[in-house]
Write a protein that holds these residues in place. Sequence first.
Motif, mmCIF file in Angstrom:
data_model
loop_
_atom_site.group_PDB
_atom_site.id
_atom_site.type_symbol
_atom_site.label_atom_id
_atom_site.label_comp_id
_atom_site.label_asym_id
_atom_site.label_seq_id
_atom_site.Cartn_x
_atom_site.Cartn_y
_atom_site.Cartn_z
ATOM 1 N N ALA A 1 -40.036 -97.010 4.943
ATOM 2 C CA ALA A 1 -41.372 -96.437 4.872
ATOM 3 C C ALA A 1 -41.810 -95.583 6.520
ATOM 4 C CB ALA A 1 -42.628 -97.562 5.820
ATOM 5 N N THR A 2 -41.004 -95.696 7.199
ATOM 6 C CA THR A 2 -41.275 -95.236 8.587
ATOM 7 C C THR A 2 -42.333 -93.627 8.367
ATOM 8 O OG1 THR A 2 -40.863 -96.370 10.061
ATOM 9 C CG2 THR A 2 -41.174 -94.611 10.739
ATOM 10 N N ALA A 3 -41.094 -92.590 7.789
ATOM 11 C CA ALA A 3 -41.380 -91.366 7.684
ATOM 12 C C ALA A 3 -43.358 -90.830 6.821
ATOM 13 C CB ALA A 3 -40.287 -90.290 6.404
ATOM 14 N N SER A 4 -43.126 -91.614 5.525
ATOM 15 C CA SER A 4 -44.263 -92.264 5.013
ATOM 16 C C SER A 4 -45.864 -91.701 5.495
ATOM 17 C CB SER A 4 -44.206 -92.986 3.590
ATOM 18 O OG SER A 4 -42.950 -92.280 2.681
ATOM 19 N N ILE A 5 -45.376 -92.954 6.696
ATOM 20 C CA ILE A 5 -46.653 -93.265 7.266
ATOM 21 C C ILE A 5 -46.706 -92.161 8.081
ATOM 22 C CG2 ILE A 5 -47.506 -95.180 9.372
ATOM 23 C CD1 ILE A 5 -45.609 -97.719 7.872
ATOM 24 N N CYS A 6 -45.968 -91.601 9.420
ATOM 25 C CA CYS A 6 -45.788 -90.551 10.071
ATOM 26 C C CYS A 6 -46.918 -89.572 9.089
ATOM 27 C CB CYS A 6 -44.159 -89.876 10.679
ATOM 28 S SG CYS A 6 -43.890 -91.266 11.635
ATOM 29 N N ARG A 7 -46.075 -89.171 7.910
ATOM 30 C CA ARG A 7 -46.328 -88.344 7.397
ATOM 31 C C ARG A 7 -48.598 -88.372 6.998
ATOM 32 N NH1 ARG A 7 -49.143 -89.227 3.386
ATOM 33 N NH2 ARG A 7 -47.625 -90.623 2.136
ATOM 34 N N SER A 8 -49.014 -90.311 6.982
ATOM 35 C CA SER A 8 -49.793 -90.259 6.630
ATOM 36 C C SER A 8 -50.755 -89.942 7.429
ATOM 37 C CB SER A 8 -50.068 -91.577 6.098
ATOM 38 O OG SER A 8 -51.915 -91.738 6.072
ATOM 39 N N TYR A 9 -50.292 -90.281 9.081
ATOM 40 C CA TYR A 9 -51.353 -90.587 10.587
ATOM 41 C C TYR A 9 -51.271 -88.690 10.445
ATOM 42 C CZ TYR A 9 -51.137 -90.828 15.258
ATOM 43 O OH TYR A 9 -51.615 -91.162 16.468
ATOM 44 N N ILE A 10 -50.121 -87.919 10.314
ATOM 45 C CA ILE A 10 -50.868 -86.479 10.363
ATOM 46 C C ILE A 10 -51.637 -86.479 9.259
ATOM 47 C CG2 ILE A 10 -48.903 -84.217 10.443
ATOM 48 C CD1 ILE A 10 -46.949 -85.752 11.334
ATOM 49 N N GLN A 11 -51.587 -86.497 8.106
ATOM 50 C CA GLN A 11 -51.732 -85.509 7.057
ATOM 51 C C GLN A 11 -53.402 -86.164 7.803
ATOM 52 O OE1 GLN A 11 -50.719 -86.557 2.834
ATOM 53 N NE2 GLN A 11 -53.138 -86.454 2.275
ATOM 54 N N HIS A 12 -53.905 -86.811 7.511
ATOM 55 C CA HIS A 12 -54.797 -87.745 7.702
ATOM 56 C C HIS A 12 -55.815 -87.566 9.252
ATOM 57 C CE1 HIS A 12 -55.688 -89.153 3.899
ATOM 58 N NE2 HIS A 12 -54.362 -90.130 3.761
ATOM 59 N N LYS A 13 -55.432 -86.952 9.690
ATOM 60 C CA LYS A 13 -55.201 -86.515 11.577
ATOM 61 C C LYS A 13 -55.807 -87.596 11.833
ATOM 62 C CE LYS A 13 -56.741 -81.863 10.545
ATOM 63 N NZ LYS A 13 -55.678 -81.211 9.554
ATOM 64 N N MET A 14 -54.934 -88.349 11.636
ATOM 65 C CA MET A 14 -55.444 -90.034 12.097
ATOM 66 C C MET A 14 -55.929 -90.094 13.600
ATOM 67 S SD MET A 14 -54.140 -92.762 10.425
ATOM 68 C CE MET A 14 -54.066 -93.373 8.575
ATOM 69 N N TYR A 15 -55.245 -88.555 14.100
ATOM 70 C CA TYR A 15 -54.853 -89.010 16.098
ATOM 71 C C TYR A 15 -55.807 -88.140 16.943
ATOM 72 C CZ TYR A 15 -53.745 -84.573 14.237
ATOM 73 O OH TYR A 15 -53.232 -83.443 12.614
ATOM 74 N N ALA A 16 -56.792 -87.756 15.646
ATOM 75 C CA ALA A 16 -57.801 -86.900 16.169
ATOM 76 C C ALA A 16 -58.890 -87.790 16.434
ATOM 77 C CB ALA A 16 -58.910 -86.012 15.071
ATOM 78 N N THR A 17 -58.874 -88.979 15.813
ATOM 79 C CA THR A 17 -60.135 -90.186 15.921
ATOM 80 C C THR A 17 -59.752 -90.998 16.864
ATOM 81 O OG1 THR A 17 -59.857 -91.248 13.602
ATOM 82 C CG2 THR A 17 -61.630 -89.669 14.173
#
Length: 418
Positions: free
Chosen positions: A80-96
């Motif tokens: 699951a880790t790779a997909s969760i990273c993909r999601s974190y990046i795709q939805h720009k979660m780091y920005a908020t």
Amino acid sequence: MQTIRGFRDILPEHISLWQRVEQEAFSLFESFGFKEIRIPVLEKTDLFARSIGETTDIVEKEMYTFPDRKGGHLTLRPEATASICRSYIQHKMYATDPLRKFYMTGPMFRRERPQKGRYRQFYQIDAEVFGIESAYIDAELIFLLNELFKRLGLTGLTAHINSLGCPECRPSFQRALLDFLGERKELLCENCTRRIQKNPLRILDCKVESCQQALQGAPATIDHLCPACADHFDIVTTTLKKQGVEFMVDKSLVRGLDYYTRTAWEIKTTTLGAQSAVAGGGRYDGLVQELGGPATPAIGFAIGFDRLVEVMAQLEIETPKPPLDLFIIALGAAALEQAYHWSCELNQRGLRTEVDFRGKSLKSLMKRANKLNAAHVLIAGENELKENQLILRNMETKDQSSLSMDNLVPELINILKS
Ligand code: AMP
């Protein structure tokens, strides 16, 4: 028709342990500030190849990969880790808010050789933390796992912990490893002979007997840590010791995926034979950036859900099921119709109630009430209906009372909920 080799059904009679684990795990995760995330089962193959590593067993041999009808390759997620990273990046979660804690559960797929504790579709419970470099989060995740297993009543588990270092300390370790293996090359399997150039670290994880032999006395990552990695590991182990979490430093632990850095761990059991790891995790500080996101420290673990349940079953850990509150025995068409409405209403109001609509005899329905472990039975036969006097039987005390149909549902709720 049969399930595919390595795939299996989890039947209702075995589900209570699964549900118990989910409840305990999710409530513990929530109290530590984790939020549930749900991710797809299917992803582009490239995501796993790039994150887990081209020369790992998972990517080289075990993924269920197939061409999409419109070109490109898709893969059933092996973790699951790779997909969760993909999601974190795709939805720009780091920005908020770069600090995120996720948990999830679901099936993973690896085409390994099936055996007890090893399946081709298996389940994991996964937790990941993004944005924290501090070693306290490493300790916290291991503490959390330990607490979960304690709450579930598990015994005989040992946490094996190691540090794999970072890009800073890797080159010195790789040189030491290559020097060491130089004289033992002829012992390496074909796969490792190929890997030695591309990814010498993977050799440490090879299960082939001759490779294991070649690795006797091999250098360990933990002896080549840079000062920052050494300090980090020191905080993890000191913190766990202070908390009384039992663990052993295991220099030979490397994990089967390429993305790990610094702290890595596995929780092992003595109850399952060869398949002894019930959970594994570690830091992967470089992965988010490698997959196209900003530099983000991250760490996570996966629990092998199938194995955990098998250990619990072996330890005879029970999950007491609440009995059925009421079983309604309805004899005849008119009684069946009434029973249908009573049971719907009672269930709507939170009283576990069942009716058997097959039109069986009183005797066989009493047997069924016993089988279902019903606390009470309501008997509505033709006579009872005619006289407006239903029988309520307490199955434990065998006491019987009669009830009028006029105010039946509120009356039953009164009696059975008290
Ligand atoms: P890994 O990330 O490969 O270490 O997997 C984490 C955990 O998932 C392991 O410690 C196992 O408990 C479980 N696991 C991995 N592969 C399988 C499998 N094929 N069948 C059942 N459980 C597995």
